[in-house]
Motif scaffolding. Sequence first.
Motif, PDB file in Angstrom:
ATOM      1  N   ASN A 550      32.227 -32.070   8.812  1.00 18.62           N
ATOM      2  CA  ASN A 550      32.634 -32.528   7.492  1.00 18.62           C
ATOM      3  C   ASN A 550      31.612 -32.053   6.472  1.00 18.62           C
ATOM      4  O   ASN A 550      30.425 -32.391   6.559  1.00 18.62           O
ATOM      5  N   THR A 569      37.211 -31.547   6.282  1.00 21.84           N
ATOM      6  CA  THR A 569      37.132 -32.726   7.130  1.00 21.84           C
ATOM      7  C   THR A 569      37.618 -32.375   8.533  1.00 21.84           C
ATOM      8  O   THR A 569      38.401 -31.433   8.712  1.00 21.84           O
ATOM      9  N   TYR A 570      37.163 -33.170   9.514  1.00 23.60           N
ATOM     10  CA  TYR A 570      37.432 -32.811  10.907  1.00 23.60           C
ATOM     11  C   TYR A 570      37.367 -34.054  11.784  1.00 23.60           C
ATOM     12  O   TYR A 570      36.514 -34.924  11.571  1.00 23.60           O
ATOM     13  N   LEU A 586      42.179 -38.469   7.677  1.00 19.05           N
ATOM     14  CA  LEU A 586      41.502 -37.387   6.960  1.00 19.05           C
ATOM     15  C   LEU A 586      42.004 -37.261   5.527  1.00 19.05           C
ATOM     16  O   LEU A 586      41.250 -36.849   4.639  1.00 19.05           O
ATOM     17  N   ARG A 589      39.951 -39.611   3.719  1.00 19.99           N
ATOM     18  CA  ARG A 589      38.592 -39.087   3.598  1.00 19.99           C
ATOM     19  C   ARG A 589      38.516 -38.042   2.493  1.00 19.99           C
ATOM     20  O   ARG A 589      37.573 -38.019   1.695  1.00 19.99           O
ATOM     21  N   LEU A 590      39.528 -37.164   2.422  1.00 21.47           N
ATOM     22  CA  LEU A 590      39.565 -36.160   1.359  1.00 21.47           C
ATOM     23  C   LEU A 590      39.685 -36.825  -0.015  1.00 21.47           C
ATOM     24  O   LEU A 590      39.043 -36.388  -0.971  1.00 21.47           O
TER      25      LEU A 590
END
Length: 606
Positions: A550, A569-570, A586, A589-590
Amino acid sequence: MMNVEQAILAAEQAVASSQLTAPALEHLKSWLTEERYQPYQASILQHIEQGAWQKLDDVFWTVIPFGTGGRRGRMYEFGSNAINERTIGESAQGLATYILEQPDSPSKQLSCAIAYDTRHRSREFAELCASIMVANGFEVYFLDEYRATPQLSFAVRFKHCDCGIMVTASHNPPSDNAVKVYWSTGGQILPPHDKAIIDRVMNTREIKKVDFQQALAAGQVKICTQEVDKAFFAEVHHYAWPGPRDSKIIFSPLHGVGSFAVMPVLEQAGFKDVEVYARHAEPSGDFPNVPGHVSNPENPAIFDEIIERAQQTGADLIIATDPDCDRLGCAAPLTLDSSGPWATINGNQIGALLTDFVCSKMQELGMLSERSYVVKTLVTTELTRRVAASYGVRCEGNLHVGFKWIAGTMDAIGPADFVFGTEESHGYLIGQYARDKDGAVACLLMSMLSAQLKSQGLSIHERLAALLRQHGYHQEGLVNVQMEGSEGMAHMQKLMQAFRSSPPQKLGGFPVAAVRDYKSLTVRAADGSTQPLDALPADMVMLDLDLEGNYFAVRPSGTEPKVKFYMFTYLPPAESQDLVAAKAKLAQRLADLERDIRSYVAGVIS
């Protein structure tokens, strides 16, 4: 009409009243008083008399840079910060001057390949460049119809030219145009040539010219369109590997040159059911039937109306290329039911899918070895690296933004073992025939992938889902912040300095573990310790979060007045088997990352 002295006085008064910036005044004075700009004097005087200060500031506040591959910007009849006969002419003359200075130049006949796209004035600027190159002693190989950028790259190599010029502004708005400059490799200019050519361009005073029609009649300009087409299509056909061709395809050239390259490639490869989307078929620099009149295949909105057509006709795939046909965008049904929901596939995902397809086909054909490698840039998904590794293929990924770095890596390592090149902004290449991204070959590969998956009872989206489960869910985001004019440039510089000197300590709820500064070539850890960064210098900063895979990158665009923010992100494979949950996690998260980045940017430039 006022005279020059009166005009300069009026401009000075405009600066005093904050209607004109000081840098614009200095460039304006040069264009009013220097002999080389005399043809533009009357028009400039008229603008001053009319009090058109905003327009004058726009076109004079800086000297339009010779950036990522050449000069790109808005067209206007005059101005140091506009695309016009003078700034295009300086670009061609500067290129010619530099090549003439090379040690081997006096001993050989120099040559230059030139092509152009469907933009306004592209043909005019192409003729201008040809007339300048001929005046400097070059033979010119001229592609005399709308042609794709990769065909120009190929032509440079095929005709053994010393350089090439492509007149295009890629996917920019209709107001823009540009020249892309190519070296003898067929790739865009790399160090040390790039800075040296920029120096010659910026210091060009005299532009040599001959009459284009006379040069054509004298054989100094050679039309080679059909010859280059035939050879180019033969090279691309090497990658039309055996396999299914039963895929119903809709293709959109987005009013650009794509039909001249993509349709012959697909026809030659055996695809019989390809429809050119009628509303985008007309070559037009106005790009009339696409959202915002911007023909960018990265924009999902351009596919909306084509998807309606695809659902009605039972198509399996939509592919689209940008105006100069060096980028590919696509959309596909979520399942094999074409009448059901569709979705676009972003540039990172296309790159990973095509890396997987190319590696699998080359493995099947016995074409891979322990030396085989793929190439991507620093801001392209790490999914590509993981896919390549699953085939035992090395990934070269420590490269800056711009396909020229991928091309340069091919030549540095050796093109014989090159498998595939990909960048997040929808650029892809296979083979050795060119040194720039190629929308035509990308369309071929995606069409073959679609047909192969259809024969296996799978959709493209289902294959992508399998890759995400196998290698971990990767989700990327890109935020573009426009920063136009002199004020925008000041904001850009302030912002990049802030990310270097006082970056955010936390993003999206995660601590920033390290800051990679590609300008000073240092890595600074959270504890303040530093170590060298193994990379070429560039104006980019990357922030690594305290979470594997990330990270975040920020850089000014090399072709447009904006700053680009890349978010990565991962989730590892063990956390990616439930794709719906992984995607939602994700996506949040983004969103958190973007919120914090925008907040930080607002605080810096407010």
